[in-house]
Design a protein around this motif. Sequence first.
Motif, PDB file in Angstrom:
ATOM      1  N   GLY A   2       0.835  -0.955   0.103  1.00 44.55           N
ATOM      2  CA  GLY A   2       0.046   0.079   0.057  1.00 44.55           C
ATOM      3  C   GLY A   2       0.853   1.300   0.055  1.00 44.55           C
ATOM      4  N   ALA A  53      -3.816  -3.898   3.432  1.00 38.45           N
ATOM      5  CA  ALA A  53      -3.871  -2.846   2.451  1.00 38.45           C
ATOM      6  C   ALA A  53      -5.051  -1.845   2.867  1.00 38.45           C
ATOM      7  N   SER A  91      -5.074  -1.885  -2.752  1.00 42.10           N
ATOM      8  CA  SER A  91      -4.892  -0.639  -2.100  1.00 42.10           C
ATOM      9  C   SER A  91      -5.112   0.516  -3.099  1.00 42.10           C
TER      10      SER A  91
END
Length: 269
Positions: free
Chosen positions: A45, A124, A214
Amino acid sequence: MADASPAMETPDGIASAISDTCAEKATLPTGNMIGLGVLAGAYIGFGSLMAALLGAGAADLPYGLAQIAAGIGFSLGLILVILAGAELFTGNTLMTLPLARGRIGIGQLARAWCVVWIANFIGALSLVALALAAGVHLAGDGAVATSAIDIAAGKASKPALGILASGILANVLVCLAVWMAAGAKSAVDKVAVIVPPVAAFVALGLEHSIANMSLLPLGLLAQMTTGAALPAGLSWGAAGINLLWSTLGNIIGGGALGLVYWAVYLRGK
């Protein structure tokens, strides 16, 4: 057998090392697997945030250069996974190698893949939530939010077959980065071999399921919080379809790569 530089393990040595590592990963306690999987989702992420940031900052560059810049920024995610230590679903598709050697069973492989995929998703989403709470998407007078929305819209608009094929290609490159990093003998060398294939898959617009965990929510939530216009085709349903087909493509790409190296270097040993 290919010659190896002093900084790299030989190809057959890498195959043995990956086999050993993947066998160990498949037998981790569930709690450890979840914890390390959450970390990996968050680490990737961070790479997604860098890709959105550099995508916004490189808006005036020619298309190819802008994508390469975003790809280099995104490589931060895999660097953190490899050097800091975490469990990444896409890298773990190489578990087909110890599976082919009979070192793990199909049940162990399925357990590891499912647990880590879910943990990556949690990591994420947690990272995206924190980033939005911190106002990261508002940087550059909202340019980062616009970049994130554009990235998510591009991914959501692809047909299923395109996502599947793109997922195969993406994870071949990601697993090659993991493969080469396993053979590199210093942190600097590991970073050097991770960046090019990761930057390439991002620059080419290929589909990596964990990155999309993400990138897609980041774009969707940035749109909701800023009130920006929602691009046609971008929705939570489209995001779910992308994750389904990109995950299947990633399994095929990484799993096939592991089997090829098993057949070349380890079959019969």
